[in-house]
Scaffold this motif. Structure first.
Motif, short mmCIF file in Angstrom:
data_model
loop_
_atom_site.label_atom_id
_atom_site.label_comp_id
_atom_site.label_asym_id
_atom_site.label_seq_id
_atom_site.Cartn_x
_atom_site.Cartn_y
_atom_site.Cartn_z
N PHE A 10 3.57 -7.88 13.45
CA PHE A 10 3.14 -8.45 12.16
C PHE A 10 4.25 -9.38 11.73
O PHE A 10 5.42 -8.96 11.67
N LYS A 13 4.25 -12.40 7.00
CA LYS A 13 3.71 -13.41 6.08
C LYS A 13 2.23 -13.17 5.84
O LYS A 13 1.74 -13.36 4.73
N SER A 15 -1.29 -10.44 6.98
CA SER A 15 -1.58 -9.07 7.39
C SER A 15 -2.12 -9.02 8.81
O SER A 15 -2.50 -7.97 9.29
N GLN B 111 -4.20 1.30 11.58
CA GLN B 111 -2.83 0.86 11.30
C GLN B 111 -2.19 1.78 10.26
O GLN B 111 -2.86 2.20 9.31
N ARG B 176 0.47 -3.06 7.19
CA ARG B 176 0.44 -4.26 8.03
C ARG B 176 1.59 -5.21 7.68
O ARG B 176 1.43 -6.43 7.66
N ILE B 178 2.85 -5.95 4.96
CA ILE B 178 2.75 -6.63 3.67
C ILE B 178 3.04 -5.57 2.63
O ILE B 178 2.42 -4.51 2.63
N MET B 411 -9.59 -8.59 7.42
CA MET B 411 -8.44 -7.73 7.21
C MET B 411 -7.14 -8.46 7.50
O MET B 411 -6.07 -8.06 7.05
N ASP B 412 -7.20 -9.53 8.27
CA ASP B 412 -5.97 -10.25 8.65
C ASP B 412 -5.56 -11.29 7.62
O ASP B 412 -4.55 -11.96 7.78
N ALA B 413 -6.35 -11.43 6.54
CA ALA B 413 -6.17 -12.61 5.69
C ALA B 413 -5.27 -12.39 4.47
O ALA B 413 -5.10 -13.28 3.66
N PHE B 414 -4.68 -11.21 4.34
CA PHE B 414 -3.80 -10.99 3.18
C PHE B 414 -2.48 -11.71 3.40
O PHE B 414 -1.98 -11.80 4.51
N GLU B 415 -1.91 -12.21 2.28
CA GLU B 415 -0.63 -12.89 2.40
C GLU B 415 0.46 -12.15 1.64
O GLU B 415 0.19 -11.53 0.62
#
Lengths: 338, 439
Positions: A10, A13, A15, B111, B176, B178, B411-415
């Motif tokens: 990861f 920056k 997720s 995860q 993840r 974040i 699910m991959d789009a969080f910043e």
């Protein structure tokens, strides 16, 4: 030799999880994936200590995170010692039942030593290093509060007060106690009782004065309370309470949760044990004074016997009580008299 | 030293009260009867939205917990041993390892969560809080006036400490890679946590007025009780009781609407009304139980009194038996009611929380929680504390696996947001006095 490991990366920056392979050669870490191509100096990475059966995690200088199920992948970082090496040892201990049993044994031993010897010793040292004025102030405050909440003024004659005071003064000089002590008389809703407050104040209840048979019994009670004061038992009880509180807090990490609720019973047992030890000590010292003054221990035994016969309370078992059982106190007194 | 003990227990009660007031005991009022709230995410259609073909199907992802009692026992006992051997210093590392164990073993969509607090920061917090507690304790005993002033100061700082604790807890939790964080303000913290305890304190002072003004609490023989004071006290207590659910709602809302995951801010659409429902049912349960329990105890006491008159002697076992029976039944009742309120408000709050495209469904049941709590206490007492790790894992597993996350989108789009450091004083204080959500 360079080994290739699989992991998840990861970048810190977003997720997004990147499936990657990585290699470690000397101090160089190379991470390769579909769209990941990163190289780091291992010396600048932070390795999370191994924990249970979970995967290993490494944080890279840029805030990235590399997870791998291969628990030995980052061994080169751990073999150099330092923090990582220490945690490798801790994890080694945590992974073995033999170490866990050893830890239980060490913990039990340390808790026992600390509660039986450590806390009483420290409390004694601290209590005897308290300045006299502080101890006196403690006693004055306690008496003020007791007066406000449950004690009433004595209803005995002033003459009776003076007579008992004179009796005690004489006893004090006969038994070789250094200073005369001022007595305080009160009426109490709890029946015959006497208690020593810090700073040389003995409180006698009217009910006690009328309960005892003969002045010798009364002197026995006063001697017991004076012994509490000489040994600073009240201050030591407070300090030991603080010690138990600190020990339970350190062991359990908090004071109000379910685990701390479990800590209250052992703490209570420990405090009653301390209290019984003080009672024994006070009996022993008081019996010496009584013998020195020529009264012997019989008045003390007679008083205890009658107190027990009068007492209709549903008394719990001795290990829960703040006082030793009367039988034990009497047999101890007899032994001391021999 | 009866009075000292009384002071100590009073002090302890006050702290416990702060804790209870500060965090209400959370979860959902319908779960006790096994029903599900109407707007549960589990009842909603999981078709992809027509308007936006890009958007993925809504997925329901249950949280998973992979920790085991045996593994945690070994970590726990090594933690304790090293903490004793280092005279408490390792406690900070022990805390991080314990919390990290529960985070890392909580899985969402395969995860794990992570816990990132640095032991050094926690050690600093430990030292400050331990110093403050010892200072207050010492002052209370030897310089009552200073001690009183310090206690007041400590009281006033509770909302601030909770605010800091929320920030520390969320800032150091990550998923993840974040981090979460907390966006609530200090002013809101005082609004949510200070008003009710302050009102309760004023009414306490009011009740204690006769004692404080120097007159004894010992009833003067022949003195008539002051009717006006009694009436006012009753009214005051009823008002406090009536506003309490609203403040319980404020506590929950303060945490839930200010939660954020990276750049994704949380939102909370819960209302105060259901909290009134939960507390009303709790009060009703208590009253019913008191009525029937009192009847039962009264009857057995009558029976014993009868036996005493018959035989002419007091039956110690009978009295011990009744005392024990009453104690256990009331302990059971309070456990049940507490867990009922906790499960009701906790479930409700999470069901009405959104984190961007993420929604939650928590279905804790009061009877399960009460059973777990009661058997945990029993197990801990009977095992002299050795089953503490088992109890903790068991409760955590129940709460975590009762949670389902619903997710629509990527699910991959969080910043991530910008990371800053947090001090651990609030966290340590909150943890020490158990001012905790336990999620």
């Amino acid at each position: 030799m360079v080994t290739t490991y699989h992991g998840t990366y990861f970048d810190g920056k977003s997720s997004r999880a990147h499936e990657v392979t990585f290699t470690i050669g000397g101090k160089a870490l190379s991470i390769r994936g579909e769209i990941v191509c990163e190289d780091f100096d291992l010396g600048h990475c932070t390795l999370e200590p191994a924990l249970g059966n979970t995967c290993r995690t490494l944080y890279t200088p840029g805030g990235g995170r590399l997870d791998t199920p291969d628990r030995d992948a980052f061994f080169p970082l751990e073999e150099t010692g330092g923090d990582a090496g220490m945690f490798r040892l801790i994890h080694f201990l945590e992974s073995r039942w033999t170490a866990a049993f050893g830890a239980v044994a060490i913990t039990v031993l340390l808790i026992l030593v600390f509660s039986i010897k450590g806390i009483p010793y420290l409390a004694e040292a601290a209590a005897f290093s308290l300045p006299e004025e502080v101890v006196n102030a403690l006693g004055r405050r306690a008496l003020e509060q007791a007066d406000r909440f449950f004690l009433d003024p004595s209803e005995l004659d002033e003459d009776e007060h003076l007579r008992i005071q004179a009796l005690v003064d004489q006893f004090v000089s006969e038994s070789g106690l250094p200073e005369p002590r001022a007595l305080v008389f009160r009426k109490s809703p709890f029946g015959p009782n006497a208690f020593a407050l810090p700073g040389y104040t003995v409180v006698l209840t009217d009910e006690l004065v009328s309960f005892v048979e003969g002045d010798e019994e009364l002197l026995g009670v006063v001697a017991h309370e004076l012994a509490h004061m000489k040994m600073r038992h009240a201050a030591r009880t407070l300090l030991q309470g603080t010690g138990v509180f600190i020990m339970v807090s350190v062991l359990l990490g908090d004071v109000t949760s379910i685990t701390a609720a479990a800590g209250t019973l052992p703490a209570l047992l420990l405090k009653s044990r301390y209290s019984r030890e003080f009672e024994q000590e006070a009996d022993a010292i008081a019996s010496q004074w009584m013998q020195a003054a020529g009264y012997g221990v019989e008045p003390m035994i007679a008083f205890l016997t009658r107190l027990e016969n009068k007492d209709l309370r549903t008394g719990g078992p001795e290990f829960l009580s703040t006082h030793p059982s009367v039988e034990n106190r009497i047999s101890d007194l007899r032994k001391l008299a021999e | 030293m009866t009075f000292e003990n009384w002071c100590q227990s009073m002090h302890y009660d006050l702290l416990t009260n702060i804790r209870q007031n500060a965090y209400s005991d959370t979860l959902i009022y319908d779960t006790f009867f096994g029903m599900r709230a109407k707007d549960s995410i589990l009842d909603r259609p999981t078709r992809p939205t027509k308007q936006n073909p890009e958007e993925r199907e809504t997925r329901l992802l249950p949280l998973d917990f992979t920790g085991t009692a045996g593994e945690f026992f070994r970590i726990w006992i090594v933690n304790i041993t090293l903490t004793i051997l280092t005279l408490g210093i390792y406690g900070a590392w022990a805390k991080v390892r314990t919390r990290r164990y529960f985070h890392v073993n909580t899985l969402l969509d395969g995860q794990a969560f992570d816990y990132l607090a640095r032991p050094g920061t926690i050690l600093k917090g430990h030292l400050i809080v331990a110093g403050a507690i010892l200072l207050i304790n010492f002052s209370n005993r030897f310089f009552p006036l200073t001690g009183f002033a310090l206690s007041i100061a400590a009281w006033c700082s509770v909302p601030y400490l909770l605010y800091k604790a929320h920030r520390f807890k969320l800032r150091n939790s990550a998923y993840r890679n974040i981090r979460f964080h907390f966006t609530g303000g200090l002013r809101e913290a005082y609004k949510a946590y200070a008003i009710f305890p302050l009102a309760a304190l004023f009414s306490l002072i009011f009740y204690m007025l006769p004692v404080i003004s120097g007159t004894s609490i010992k009833p003067e023989p022949g003195a008539a009780p002051n009717i006006i004071i009694i009436m006012l006290s009753v009214v005051l207590s009823l008002v406090l009781l009536a506003v309490y659910p609203y403040f319980a709602f404020l506590h929950r809302r303060y945490f839930h609407e200010n939660m954020a995951y990276g750049k994704t801010a949380g939102s909370f659409r819960g209302k105060a009304k259901p909290f009134y429902g939960i507390y009303a049912s709790a009060v009703f349960m208590m009253l019913a139980a008191f009525f029937f329990g009192g009847l039962l105890i009264g009857m057995s006491a009558g029976l014993i009194a009868h036996l005493v008159i018959e035989s002419g002697q007091i039956s110690k076992t009978g009295i011990m038996g009744i005392t024990l029976f009453s104690f256990i039944s009331f302990a059971l009742l309070f456990t049940l009611v507490r867990q009922y309120i906790y499960s009701g408000t906790f479930n409700y709050a999470w069901k009405h929380t959104r984190l961007g495209p993420v929604e939650f469904d928590v279905s804790l049941k009061a009877r399960d929680l009460a059973w777990i709590r009661f058997t945990n206490i029993l197990a801990i007492v009977l095992s002299v504390g050795l089953l503490i790790p088992w109890a903790k894992v068991r409760r955590a597993r129940y709460i975590i696996t009762s949670t389902v996350v619903s997710f629509s989108g990527d699910m991959d789009a969080f910043e991530a947001d910008t990371v800053y450091d947090e001090g651990a004083v609030g966290d340590t204080a909150a943890d020490f006095f158990d001012l905790d959500f336990g999620w």
